[in-house]
Write an enzyme that holds these catalytic residues in place. Structure first.
Site, short mmCIF file in Angstrom:
data_model
loop_
_atom_site.label_atom_id
_atom_site.label_comp_id
_atom_site.label_asym_id
_atom_site.label_seq_id
_atom_site.Cartn_x
_atom_site.Cartn_y
_atom_site.Cartn_z
N CYS A 150 14.79 108.18 25.16
CA CYS A 150 15.87 107.78 24.24
C CYS A 150 15.49 108.08 22.79
O CYS A 150 16.33 108.52 21.99
CB CYS A 150 16.19 106.30 24.39
SG CYS A 150 16.65 105.83 26.07
C1 BEZ Z 1 13.26 106.55 28.32
O1 BEZ Z 1 14.12 106.60 27.45
O2 BEZ Z 1 12.19 107.12 28.21
C2 BEZ Z 1 13.50 105.78 29.58
C3 BEZ Z 1 14.31 104.67 29.58
C4 BEZ Z 1 14.50 103.94 30.74
C5 BEZ Z 1 13.87 104.37 31.91
C6 BEZ Z 1 13.09 105.51 31.92
C7 BEZ Z 1 12.89 106.23 30.74
#
Ligand code: BEZ
Length: 211
Positions: free
Chosen positions: A45
């Site tokens: 994210c």
């Molecule tokens: C991420 O943004 O890295 C992420 C968020 C939730 C689960 C897996 C990855």
């Protein structure tokens, strides 16, 4: 009911890192890319929101505003933005909705319980200035989105709104387009002054009309 292409994107009021937002007022007469991410302070994210900030000039060129959403608080968003700015070498320049009560996520079907009961998946809604949903993309948490594809979809939607063409596989700005099958060759002669290649009667390729 999930929101589908052609449906009206519902209005909502929500908190964000920039304060309260009335979605329709905020959108004004622009196209909107409304997208959810699973959680603040997560790696994928962080890269996605950084990319969105860097692409602001590209969104602006397309009369489009981006707005993100997660079920974290506005306070968390503000703290996280510091990390995004530092690690992605940018400045977050668009709002992030703080959907702690999951009101907007539910309205837009961004929580897919068989993936995760409470966090949003990576949904993208392309919404036109008349508030119609024009396209959607959904990815799981583990797959970061391709923002080049997001820009490409906006380009295709805006082009095909203005000309009786569709965009073929892997189309990019400047590539040939296809003349939609409902246009007869008679009509095509009037509309497509650069002509076309007819590979089959239903497969006619013409240079991009606005180039
Ligand atoms: C991420 O943004 O890295 C992420 C968020 C939730 C689960 C897996 C990855």
């Amino acid at each position: 009911m999930p929101l589908r292409i052609g449906d009206t994107a519902p209005n909502f009021n929500a908190e964000s890192n920039e304060g309260k937002i009335d979605f329709y007022d905020w959108a004004g007469d622009k196209w909107v890319v409304l997208y959810s991410h699973p959680a603040d302070f997560t790696p994928v994210c962080t890269t996605e929101l950084g990319r969105t900030a860097k692409l602001k000039p590209e969104f602006d060129k397309r009369n489009t505003k981006a707005i993100a959403l997660s079920v974290d608080s506005a306070e968390d968003h503000r703290r996280w933005i510091g990390d995004i700015d530092d690690t992605q070498h940018t400045k977050v320049n668009f709002p992030i909705i703080a959907d702690q009560d999951r009101k907007v996520a539910t309205l837009y079907d961004m929580i897919h319980p068989n993936a995760d009961n409470s966090l949003t998946v990576r949904s993208v809604y392309f919404i036109d200035p008349k508030h119609k949903v024009r396209a959607t993309i959904t990815y799981p948490a583990s797959t970061g989105r391709n923002f080049g594809e997001i820009l490409r979809v906006i380009d295709s939607l805006q082009l095909t709104d203005n000309y009786k063409v569709a965009t073929p596989v892997d189309w990019q700005q400047g590539d040939e387009c296809v003349i939609v099958p409902s246009v007869s060759n008679e009509e095509a002669k009037k509309r497509f002054s650069k002509g076309w290649k007819e590979l089959r009667p239903y497969l006619r390729l013409t240079p991009q009309p606005n180039r």
